[in-house]
Design an enzyme around this catalytic site. Structure first.
Site, PDB file in Angstrom:
ATOM      1  N   GLU A  76      -7.763  -4.448  -0.547  1.00 17.43           N
ATOM      2  CA  GLU A  76      -8.484  -5.199  -1.873  1.00 17.43           C
ATOM      3  C   GLU A  76      -8.480  -6.791  -1.564  1.00 17.43           C
ATOM      4  O   GLU A  76      -9.495  -7.497  -2.184  1.00 17.43           O
ATOM      5  CB  GLU A  76      -7.719  -4.889  -2.911  1.00 17.43           C
ATOM      6  CG  GLU A  76      -7.505  -3.306  -3.006  1.00 17.43           C
ATOM      7  CD  GLU A  76      -8.872  -2.569  -3.519  1.00 17.43           C
ATOM      8  OE1 GLU A  76      -9.784  -3.016  -3.185  1.00 17.43           O
ATOM      9  OE2 GLU A  76      -8.603  -1.401  -3.758  1.00 17.43           O
TER      10      GLU A  76
ATOM     11  N   HIS B 173       0.832  -1.289  -0.031  1.00 15.40           N
ATOM     12  CA  HIS B 173      -0.023  -0.070  -0.050  1.00 15.40           C
ATOM     13  C   HIS B 173       0.767   1.137  -0.035  1.00 15.40           C
ATOM     14  O   HIS B 173       1.876   1.442   0.800  1.00 15.40           O
ATOM     15  CB  HIS B 173      -0.975   0.001   1.088  1.00 15.40           C
ATOM     16  CG  HIS B 173      -2.154   0.910   0.982  1.00 15.40           C
ATOM     17  ND1 HIS B 173      -2.013   2.332   1.376  1.00 15.40           N
ATOM     18  CD2 HIS B 173      -3.485   0.735   0.543  1.00 15.40           C
ATOM     19  CE1 HIS B 173      -3.230   2.793   1.055  1.00 15.40           C
ATOM     20  NE2 HIS B 173      -4.024   1.882   0.788  1.00 15.40           N
TER      21      HIS B 173
HETATM   22  N1  COA Z   1       3.873  -7.708  -4.762  1.00 12.90           N
HETATM   23  C1  COA Z   1       5.271  -7.808  -4.942  1.00 12.90           C
HETATM   24  N2  COA Z   1       5.946  -6.976  -4.845  1.00 12.90           N
HETATM   25  C2  COA Z   1       5.876  -5.663  -4.307  1.00 12.90           C
HETATM   26  C3  COA Z   1       4.099  -5.437  -4.131  1.00 12.90           C
HETATM   27  C4  COA Z   1       3.618  -6.420  -4.283  1.00 12.90           C
HETATM   28  N3  COA Z   1       2.224  -6.374  -4.004  1.00 12.90           N
HETATM   29  N4  COA Z   1       4.158  -4.275  -3.678  1.00 12.90           N
HETATM   30  C5  COA Z   1       5.324  -3.658  -3.582  1.00 12.90           C
HETATM   31  N5  COA Z   1       6.320  -4.495  -4.009  1.00 12.90           N
HETATM   32  C6  COA Z   1       7.701  -4.326  -4.002  1.00 12.90           C
HETATM   33  C7  COA Z   1       8.176  -3.633  -5.413  1.00 12.90           C
HETATM   34  O1  COA Z   1       8.342  -4.558  -6.485  1.00 12.90           O
HETATM   35  C8  COA Z   1       9.299  -3.058  -5.203  1.00 12.90           C
HETATM   36  O2  COA Z   1      10.288  -4.028  -4.915  1.00 12.90           O
HETATM   37  P1  COA Z   1      11.902  -3.707  -5.607  1.00 12.90           P
HETATM   38  O3  COA Z   1      12.399  -2.581  -4.588  1.00 12.90           O
HETATM   39  O4  COA Z   1      12.582  -4.949  -5.296  1.00 12.90           O
HETATM   40  O5  COA Z   1      11.768  -3.114  -6.919  1.00 12.90           O
HETATM   41  C9  COA Z   1       9.147  -2.744  -3.467  1.00 12.90           C
HETATM   42  O6  COA Z   1       8.185  -3.492  -3.176  1.00 12.90           O
HETATM   43  C10 COA Z   1       8.645  -1.193  -3.380  1.00 12.90           C
HETATM   44  O7  COA Z   1       7.626  -0.850  -4.318  1.00 12.90           O
HETATM   45  P2  COA Z   1       6.767   0.433  -4.536  1.00 12.90           P
HETATM   46  O8  COA Z   1       6.068   0.479  -5.823  1.00 12.90           O
HETATM   47  O9  COA Z   1       7.664   1.479  -4.292  1.00 12.90           O
HETATM   48  O10 COA Z   1       5.738   0.441  -3.530  1.00 12.90           O
HETATM   49  P3  COA Z   1       4.407   1.328  -3.117  1.00 12.90           P
HETATM   50  O11 COA Z   1       4.230   1.249  -1.568  1.00 12.90           O
HETATM   51  O12 COA Z   1       4.704   2.492  -3.431  1.00 12.90           O
HETATM   52  O13 COA Z   1       3.383   0.103  -3.919  1.00 12.90           O
HETATM   53  C11 COA Z   1       1.406  -0.472  -4.531  1.00 12.90           C
HETATM   54  C12 COA Z   1       2.002   0.334  -3.548  1.00 12.90           C
HETATM   55  C13 COA Z   1      -0.151  -0.570  -3.882  1.00 12.90           C
HETATM   56  C14 COA Z   1       1.206   0.195  -6.113  1.00 12.90           C
HETATM   57  C15 COA Z   1       2.043  -1.480  -4.561  1.00 12.90           C
HETATM   58  O14 COA Z   1       2.063  -2.387  -3.647  1.00 12.90           O
HETATM   59  C16 COA Z   1       1.159  -2.694  -5.439  1.00 12.90           C
HETATM   60  O15 COA Z   1       1.460  -2.608  -6.883  1.00 12.90           O
HETATM   61  N6  COA Z   1       0.204  -3.655  -5.041  1.00 12.90           N
HETATM   62  C17 COA Z   1      -0.342  -4.475  -5.758  1.00 12.90           C
HETATM   63  C18 COA Z   1      -1.788  -3.788  -6.553  1.00 12.90           C
HETATM   64  C19 COA Z   1      -2.707  -3.743  -5.272  1.00 12.90           C
HETATM   65  O16 COA Z   1      -3.251  -4.652  -4.524  1.00 12.90           O
HETATM   66  N7  COA Z   1      -3.565  -2.631  -5.317  1.00 12.90           N
HETATM   67  C20 COA Z   1      -4.267  -2.240  -4.400  1.00 12.90           C
HETATM   68  C21 COA Z   1      -4.162  -1.369  -3.226  1.00 12.90           C
HETATM   69  S1  COA Z   1      -5.206  -0.708  -1.879  1.00 12.90           S
END
Ligand code: COA
Length: 366
Positions: A307, A252
């Site tokens: 979600e 998240h």
């Molecule tokens: N699955 C696998 N890896 C994940 C992940 C997930 N759901 N969420 C984060 N990561 C990893 C990224 O690949 C990244 O790894 P790296 O540093 O080796 O490249 C690291 O964690 C940081 O990712 P980042 O995009 O900076 O994290 P964030 O906090 O900005 O991302 C989301 C938040 C929600 C966009 C992300 O967690 C995601 O895409 N989740 C899946 C979609 C989802 O469930 N959305 C609903 C949200 S309520």
């Protein structure tokens, strides 16, 4: 305009305080979500969506509340009947809300009565669309049932299992309100022009339709379907992360701690385990996913997000996945309309500035 324009600008308004609200506190650091001060976990355990909606609209916690689904005007049924079966449910809902506005002509300023009527109308409209696209006739609302139970009844024609009705009601509580998200902000912008509540909610539905705002639970279902069984989950997750993909329902942007909505919905989903095998698999896959993600991404705390368990609950109560986004919209009607009441009570037209970055003044070609 200053030249050059040095006023502060934040793309996506990220970090910009664009209003004040008494409705909800979204605390990403501590993993807290409060509606008018009350923690989401308590509201799910001890309240109903009808009570939560009244709390958001009026500011007071009602010891009892009843909010049945509303009647559908003939014109709305005719509209829904005329839509192609492949219509996106969010489009059907947005169109129905727009027609409701044309028929009832709610005046500015919006009132709690209008909010109640529109929140009660939309589940009937969505259920009618879901039946009509499958060649079935709409079902009249049952006045004795609250909104979530009534929606299930109007979808299936059968009185819902009490556990399923309670689970969907809990989902509605969790989905009711969440700060200045894109659709809520859209609703506030529209009502700030002294437009009407139906226009504000129709616009909010349009914003929520975007896949990066309201679409993830459907993906969670597809993901579990692809895995096939919990035995396959570990291999599937390792391969997906190896390809650089995200596991849906985990991680998240705002919540650093466990998403409090996921905590609340997990206990709801666990109580539903007897209802569907799918839920048992979802719970098993969560444990595997958390373990594997912690191993593969040790530098990042990745927890279950709302979600994941929204998908579990919605699937568990028997909703088809393509209705998930519109069902979320039904719950969020409470927050959208409460935000409209709050905006109107201390209204200031929302009209931010923009930085001009086009050509300097020049003459048209001769
Ligand atoms: N699955 C696998 N890896 C994940 C992940 C997930 N759901 N969420 C984060 N990561 C990893 C990224 O690949 C990244 O790894 P790296 O540093 O080796 O490249 C690291 O964690 C940081 O990712 P980042 O995009 O900076 O994290 P964030 O906090 O900005 O991302 C989301 C938040 C929600 C966009 C992300 O967690 C995601 O895409 N989740 C899946 C979609 C989802 O469930 N959305 C609903 C949200 S309520």
């Amino acid at each position: 305009m200053p030249d050059p324009d040095t006023r502060a600008y934040s793309p996506g308004l990220e970090g910009v305080v664009a209003g004040e609200t008494e409705l909800s506190l979204v605390d990403g650091e501590q993993g807290r979500l409060l509606y008018r001060g009350y923690p989401i976990g308590q509201l799910v355990e001890r309240g109903t969506f009808a009570q939560v909606a009244e709390l958001l609209w009026s500011g007071e916690w009602p010891t009892q509340a009843h909010l049945p689904a509303g009647p559908l005007p003939e014109e709305v049924i005719a509209l829904l009947r005329g839509l192609p079966a492949e219509t996106v449910p969010m489009d059907a809902l947005r169109s129905a809300v727009s027609l409701w506005g044309a028929l009832t002509r709610p005046q500015w300023p919006p009132t709690a009565e209008q909010a109640r009527a529109l929140t009660a109308f939309s589940p009937s409209a969505l259920a009618a669309f879901a039946r009509l696209r499958g060649g079935q006739e709409p079902i009249e609302p049952d006045e004795s049932l609250d909104l979530a139970a009534g929606f299930l009844y109007q979808l299936t024609g059968e009185r819902p299992d009490p556990a399923a009705a309670r689970a969907l009601d809990a989902y509605f509580v969790v989905g009711a309100e969440h700060g200045f998200n894109a659709s809520t902000f859209t609703a506030r912008v529209i009502i700030s022009t002294r437009s009407d509540l139906a226009s504000a909610v129709a616009g909010a539905i349009g914003a929520l339709k975007g896949p990066i705002h309201g679409g993830a639970p459907t993906e969670v279902v597809n993901q579990l379907h692809e895995m096939g069984s919990a035995d396959q989950a570990e291999r599937w997750i390792r391969e997906a992360v190896g390809r650089g993909e995200r596991i849906m329902g985990f991680g998240h942007r705002v919540y650093r701690a466990y998403d409090p909505r996921a905590v609340a919905l997990r206990s709801v989903a666990e109580r539903l385990t007897g209802v569907a095998d799918w839920l048992a698999m979802a719970v098993q896959v969560e444990d595997i996913a958390l373990r594997v993600l912690a191993e593969l991404k040790p530098h990042r705390v990745i927890k279950t997000n709302v979600e994941y368990y929204a998908a579990a609950v919605l699937q568990g109560v028997g909703l088809p996945p393509d209705l998930f986004p519109a069902t979320f919209a039904l719950a969020r009607h409470a927050g959208w309309t409460a935000n409209c009441l709050e905006q109107a009570a201390a209204n200031r037209l929302i009209r931010p500035a923009v930085r001009y970055v086009g050509p300097a003044e020049r003459s048209l070609p001769a």
